[in-house]
Design a protein around this motif. Sequence first.
Motif, PDB file in Angstrom:
ATOM      1  N   ARG A 178       0.825  -1.210   0.000  1.00  0.00           N
ATOM      2  CA  ARG A 178       0.000   0.000   0.000  1.00  0.00           C
ATOM      3  C   ARG A 178       0.859   1.259   0.000  1.00  0.00           C
ATOM      4  N   LYS A 179       2.042   1.156   0.582  1.00  0.00           N
ATOM      5  CA  LYS A 179       2.926   2.316   0.613  1.00  0.00           C
ATOM      6  C   LYS A 179       3.308   2.739  -0.803  1.00  0.00           C
ATOM      7  N   LEU A 190      -3.863   6.783  -2.652  1.00  0.00           N
ATOM      8  CA  LEU A 190      -5.252   6.589  -3.065  1.00  0.00           C
ATOM      9  C   LEU A 190      -6.051   7.876  -2.897  1.00  0.00           C
ATOM     10  N   TYR A 213     -11.457  11.918   2.191  1.00  0.00           N
ATOM     11  CA  TYR A 213     -11.532  11.581   3.602  1.00  0.00           C
ATOM     12  C   TYR A 213     -10.246  11.993   4.289  1.00  0.00           C
ATOM     13  N   PRO A 214     -10.159  13.274   4.695  1.00  0.00           N
ATOM     14  CA  PRO A 214      -8.977  13.649   5.470  1.00  0.00           C
ATOM     15  C   PRO A 214      -9.012  12.918   6.803  1.00  0.00           C
ATOM     16  N   PHE A 237       1.373  12.234   8.414  1.00  0.00           N
ATOM     17  CA  PHE A 237       0.943  10.937   8.948  1.00  0.00           C
ATOM     18  C   PHE A 237       1.764   9.785   8.371  1.00  0.00           C
ATOM     19  N   ARG A 276      -1.163  14.087   0.982  1.00  0.00           N
ATOM     20  CA  ARG A 276      -0.972  13.057   1.998  1.00  0.00           C
ATOM     21  C   ARG A 276      -0.488  11.767   1.349  1.00  0.00           C
ATOM     22  N   GLY A 277      -1.101  11.442   0.192  1.00  0.00           N
ATOM     23  CA  GLY A 277      -0.687  10.233  -0.515  1.00  0.00           C
ATOM     24  C   GLY A 277       0.721  10.368  -1.085  1.00  0.00           C
ATOM     25  N   VAL A 302       4.018   9.713   1.202  1.00  0.00           N
ATOM     26  CA  VAL A 302       4.627   8.413   1.484  1.00  0.00           C
ATOM     27  C   VAL A 302       5.505   7.956   0.314  1.00  0.00           C
TER      28      VAL A 302
END
Lengths: 253, 283, 297
Positions: free
Chosen positions: A86-87, A91, A97-98, A109, A162-163, A166
């Motif tokens: 997933r890293k 998505l 959806y924060p 995060f 956010r995505g 990572v």
Amino acid sequence: MTTNPHIRADRLNVYYGREQALKNISIGIPANRITAIIGPSGCGKSTLLKSFNRLLETNEQVTISGSVSVDGENIYGQGVEVTAVRKKMGLLSQRPYPLPMSIYDNVAFGPRLYGIKKKQALDELVERHLKQSSLWQEVHHRLNDPASSLSIGQQQRLCLARGLAVEPEIILGDEPTSALDPASSQRIEQRFLELKNDYTIIIVTHILRQARRLADYIIFLYMGEVIEAGPAREIFEHPKEKMTREYINGTIS
Amino acid sequence: MNKRILEETVMRTLMKLSTLLILSVLVIILITILVKGLPALDLAMITQSPKGGFYLGKEGGILNAIIGSLYLAGGSTLIAVCLGLPIVLYLNIFARPCSRLVRFIRFSLDVLWGIPSIVYGAFGFTLMLFLGLRASLLGGIIAVTFLILPIMCRTMDEVIRMVPRELLHASYALGATRFETAFTVVVRQALPGIMTAVLLSLGRGIGDAASVLFTAGFTDHIPDSLLRPAATLPLVIFFQLSTPFPEVQNRAYASALVLTVIILAICLTSRALTGRYTKHTIK
Amino acid sequence: MNRLRTVRDTIASRGMALITVASGGVLFLIILGLFLKSRPILASGSFFGLMASSNWHPLKGEFGFLPFIAGTLWTTGTALIIAVPPCILTAIYLSEYASKRMRQAAAPFIDLLAGLPSVIYGIWGVLAVVPLIKNHIAPACGVSSSGYSILAGGIVLAIMIVPVIIHVIHEVLRTIPVELREASLALGASKWQTVRQVVLRKALPGVIAAVVLGLSRAFGETMAVLMVAGNVARVPGSIFDPAYPLPALIANNYGEMLSVPLYDSALMLASLVLLIIVVIFNIFSRLILKTVERRVC
């Protein structure tokens, strides 16, 4: 099709309970391109997308057979760490959806999970990714405000930042503009076009015009089956299958 | 036609009357406690421990019981959170949704919620005999923890199951494990509900008498160790009321007022908090 | 780093599973504990013999539970008769008739009623209900009573179970689809006719479950009843007689129980009986509510 697909699904079958949602899917997704998965609602677009980052199995009663390879490695293989899979992928969902925390913490995060604790490094990351998703201008003076205080369009860009934070290779978008106003949608699309040099982007969309604007490569899904897949221009201008033609012309939806 | 309208009017009036009756009973109770308790209440009541002969009408106060109740309820609420939060997070995040285990645990917590506190007291007592404990603060904390654990769990559970699946997915998609998702994202999202559950349990713990009757013992001193007995407010009220001396009975009314005020304060705090701590909550 | 995180996740998952499964065992643990403690008294006489005997003389080793069981049944029954009609009416009013503002205004009252400690109810009973019965109700009925009676216990218990019953009925009524009401109203039924013939009929199992939950709450309630019911170990004959319900028995004698042989065992048996009855009631009503609410899990 490019010779070396970034993601490759091989005889992928997905069942919800007894119902088969995806039938024998074998496709390749080219690297550093925007791939659009199109098709009428309920045809399995989102299911296919979520099978790429193994979010499917958080749902109840899902059975998956076949394989999905990312960079040549089967992500459903034995001993594969799901978090590592997933890293690799960011998505964007239909509605943003924060996470229930501040703007800053949302972006930080992911990096924090992966062990980045130093304030300076985090500050730098947050700034870079907010800039990358063109949100920095609007929020740099209020990074500690709750993410829920942003507008929906800003939230979606925050989710993008956010995505990106990572440091994924792939960006998945599940109808990422469907909840947004036209101006916000356009900003997201603009970001995608810029990001595709560095990332492989896959979006699910039911808006044909969006697919036309963005996509280099198209996968047309109908009732859980791949009807046709290929470069966007071919699909839009010379579809091989009758059904694709009908869908593109708006006869079936 | 007329009969129908008459029936409608009669039933509507009856319903309004019974609603009024039920709401006014609460007001009557509160007023009774206030009117009877206020005259007997003075500063010494809440700032002093009982001096010799307190239960015969001599000097002193119920500070020991106020502190005892707070220790007891605070301790057991703390333990119940530490046990309850993992249980609820397990049910909602880790376990397979709707599995037999999940359904069984929810059901069994519901049943445990219904068990009378005197039974928890009796069970706590047998457990203490088994462990070789005497009536003590610790014993009381154990019994009250059993009593409030189901309340805590089911109240939190109702909130945590409302957390949108997509929010979990957003966190998973960033590569977070279930553990990281549960304790950062879910706990933050459900924080208002968790606070309500904690306050509800705290109120229950302070107000309950039957479960501590066997287990916490009774003393005139503020407990200084977990193994010492502890007085509690409800029992102080009960014992004061049982004496034949009117002045001590008056003190029972005053103590009841103190207890009521504490419970009211907790209720109001909980109401006030539901609006707060939602700063970060995602709708 | 990643490895560590996965390991932590696995360990946490196992640990939390353990706590969860353990919480499912609590009920059995309680039953087992109380059963082990009540074995001595069960060895001294048959279970039904103990339950049916009304000789309660601990010092002579006679433990007949009938007066206490009768006391519990009387007070609980009285409480139900008093509480159920206004509860149903209020629940219907709040969920079918009242405006949203009215509902929101009433909610804190009901919450607080549920949150008040039972000692407070007890003390209110002593201050208000007992004198009322002694000075007004009993004389009006031509009997004399100290006021500490089944009626006093029943009234106090009735108030204590009100929030439970209203809350559950309210939840049940909420699950009934609006379309059903609209269908009936569209046929020309009045609001009350709709409520009575459609809504209540559909909600009946849920209402029964609510009443049973209230009943089991009343069954186990201790301190308030202990304070107002009079506590005389005799099978009562009327609602103006004093009664000695089971929970009051347990609570009142914890001090002496270790000095008299078998006494502690008898009280633990009383707790066990209480527990089992309450658990049966609870399982019954929870099962009904499960089907009524039709929640998947």
